[in-house]
Write a protein that holds these residues in place. Sequence first.
Motif, PDB file in Angstrom:
ATOM      1  N   TYR A  96     -45.912  10.488-106.278  1.00  0.00           N
ATOM      2  CA  TYR A  96     -44.907  11.526-105.684  1.00  0.00           C
ATOM      3  C   TYR A  96     -43.473  11.138-105.960  1.00  0.00           C
ATOM      4  O   TYR A  96     -42.494  12.297-106.452  1.00  0.00           O
ATOM      5  CB  TYR A  96     -45.109  11.529-104.293  1.00  0.00           C
ATOM      6  N   GLU A 119     -53.538  11.697-117.105  1.00  0.00           N
ATOM      7  CA  GLU A 119     -53.520  10.879-116.278  1.00  0.00           C
ATOM      8  C   GLU A 119     -53.008   9.626-117.106  1.00  0.00           C
ATOM      9  O   GLU A 119     -52.927   9.524-117.707  1.00  0.00           O
ATOM     10  CB  GLU A 119     -54.842  10.430-115.515  1.00  0.00           C
ATOM     11  N   GLY A 125     -54.232   8.798-111.780  1.00  0.00           N
ATOM     12  CA  GLY A 125     -53.806   9.670-110.467  1.00  0.00           C
ATOM     13  C   GLY A 125     -54.191  11.095-111.298  1.00  0.00           C
ATOM     14  O   GLY A 125     -54.454  11.830-110.152  1.00  0.00           O
ATOM     15  N   ALA A 126     -53.700  11.347-112.361  1.00  0.00           N
ATOM     16  CA  ALA A 126     -53.599  12.839-112.579  1.00  0.00           C
ATOM     17  C   ALA A 126     -52.747  13.797-111.825  1.00  0.00           C
ATOM     18  O   ALA A 126     -53.198  14.671-111.122  1.00  0.00           O
ATOM     19  CB  ALA A 126     -55.254  13.512-112.585  1.00  0.00           C
ATOM     20  N   MET A 127     -51.708  13.062-111.340  1.00  0.00           N
ATOM     21  CA  MET A 127     -50.776  13.522-110.601  1.00  0.00           C
ATOM     22  C   MET A 127     -49.412  13.992-110.684  1.00  0.00           C
ATOM     23  O   MET A 127     -48.868  15.033-110.413  1.00  0.00           O
ATOM     24  CB  MET A 127     -50.661  12.710-109.152  1.00  0.00           C
ATOM     25  N   GLY A 130     -48.594  17.822-112.143  1.00  0.00           N
ATOM     26  CA  GLY A 130     -48.648  19.056-111.552  1.00  0.00           C
ATOM     27  C   GLY A 130     -47.455  18.685-110.151  1.00  0.00           C
ATOM     28  O   GLY A 130     -46.990  19.993-109.885  1.00  0.00           O
ATOM     29  N   MET A 131     -47.228  17.894-109.791  1.00  0.00           N
ATOM     30  CA  MET A 131     -46.234  17.532-108.832  1.00  0.00           C
ATOM     31  C   MET A 131     -44.873  17.789-109.278  1.00  0.00           C
ATOM     32  O   MET A 131     -43.951  18.359-108.808  1.00  0.00           O
ATOM     33  CB  MET A 131     -46.168  16.057-108.367  1.00  0.00           C
TER      34      MET A 131
END
Lengths: 249, 323
Positions: A96, A119, A125-127, A130-131
């Motif tokens: 984040y 990722e 995380g594969a985050m 998109g975040m």
Amino acid sequence: MKLLVCISNVPDTTTKIKLSPDNKSVDLSGIQWVINPWDELALTRALELKETAGSSIEKISVASVGTAELEPTLRKALAIGADDAFRIDLNPQDAYQVAEELAALVKAQSFDIILCGIESSDYNGAMVGGMLAEQLGYTSVSSVSSLNLDGSNVKLTREIDGGKQNLTVSLPFLAIVQKGIAIEPRIPSMRGIMTARTKPLTVVAASGSSALTAVVGNALPTAKSACHMVDAENVSELVRLLHEEAKVI
Amino acid sequence: MSVLVYIENREGKLNKGAFELVSYASRIAKDLNTGVTALSIGNVSESELSRAGQYGASKVISINDGRLETLDNKAYTIAIEQVATAESATVLVMGSGFTGKAIAPRLSVRLKAGLVPFAIAAPSSYQPFVVRKKTFSGKSFSDVEVKSAVKIITLSPNSFGLHESPVSTAVTTFSPNLLDSDFSTRVDSSEKFSGKVLLTEADIVVSAGRGMKGPENWGPVEELAELLGAATACSRPVADEGWRPHAEHVGQTGKVIAPNLYFAFGISGAIQHVAGISSSKVIVAVNKDPEAPIFATADYGIVGDVQKILPELIQSIKASRSH
Ligand SMILES: Cc1cc2nc3c(=O)[nH]c(=O)nc-3n(C[C@H](O)[C@H](O)[C@H](O)COP(=O)(O)OP(=O)(O)OC[C@H]3O[C@@H](n4cnc5c(N)ncnc54)[C@H](O)[C@@H]3O)c2cc1C
């Protein structure tokens, strides 16, 4: 048109993971650091697009959030062919926070296309992609396995459960890329390594982001028991074991 | 306060993965003394949706808005956010497949909710809220504390299992408030690999590597898969050389899977390959090299030539079934 590839600095994929004595952190000593494999493929595809005749891409930048230790990884991206690099000076606590910092950079530099790997091979995380897209309000498509420019649109293919889709999106746009986007990652040429030394690597101060999660402990998997070897002349014994002992067929 | 679980359907049917997610959400809800609401997007019948009650969902919300069929990441996120807000969800559970990967991170920003992706177990504590996930592609685990008021977890497939806890279920519909401008991806064409067992959903996976020597030798691999109702998979060089489709590539840079049974034929067991399969419950390796690293990961092994062992294995399974 300006394109950004987000780079994660990760241990080489063959690294054996050791933990600190209190299990609070991973022992990073002696690790060989590399560009995250998917990010390397993203950069490779970005360069292919820029080199296409009549390409509207003027510049490819790379960016990473982290401390000065990751600069060799950014230099490697420059050696592979990126035009300039940004290091956001912060030891991030979670994805984040990474996304918030990258969003601040994108707002200041205004990129039209952003590529992120699906990722990172450390925290899996594969985050971040998109975040980051949500922070910016950009259109995003995940699991992208092919990407082409078509005037001011992007044509792409993404994998979905049980199939794939061909899509068109307009800019600005963020792609979260996976296998297929490029086959072999590019390696730096001798000339690339020489010119990388003089390409700009800008250190940007952190924007005051904060994390929502924290790693509070780690563990290693328990060792597997020895493999039960079955004689090659007795294949039916394997079938019996899978049926009666493991109960999986 | 509630636990919201987003469940996917395939051609109108809920599958094992959806029920595993509901089981997982029910466990958290029980620990938190609250209820589970399941959310479905797509055209799924009421009777099918009410099957979620078998695993503990007392409420199922159904969104059936044709515009969402394009899986537009922005619009999907907004739709789920609206339900999460309406339900005062404090924990949101999703799968870790293609949709979860695309949507959970966007939701995390919209809801300012800390995200734990690819969780492998129920939270180990709730105050603080700590969930275990795999890290370094299965070479370690990390316990992640979520500090925000709302939490999102995506669950690794086949890591929690199915747990029945039947409750009576009410199915309601919900119409998200979506503007045309919330949709920004256009689908030009789609391809479905229909009829086949999906690699990411399969209980049994039959996988083969470079030891097969060439694509013309894949017949017995497919025959064994067919016989066992299994999906087929392959190592990375096999996909890179075009012997098999990319969608079959498993490992660090391909798909990460966790079937009950994984067969590795002529696969050396490189660390990057093992990263994608190490969570399989049972691994069987056939390799002509007794020193192949795959035997360090396998539960059962045969040292031998795949060309000889595969047909014998097929015969032997057929024979075991006929009596
Ligand atoms: C960054 C990075 C990411 C990677 N990601 C992945 C990934 O996601 N997935 C992946 O699979 N790999 C990945 N790799 C590649 C990996 O390192 C290995 O090269 C690859 O897994 C080897 O594939 P293989 O086992 O099919 O082939 P090989 O290593 O060539 O092994 C073939 C095996 O078959 C055996 N064999 C040969 N003939 C026979 C026979 N007749 N009968 C029985 N056995 C036989 C041999 O003994 C050997 O063990 C990655 C590598 C890197 C650097």
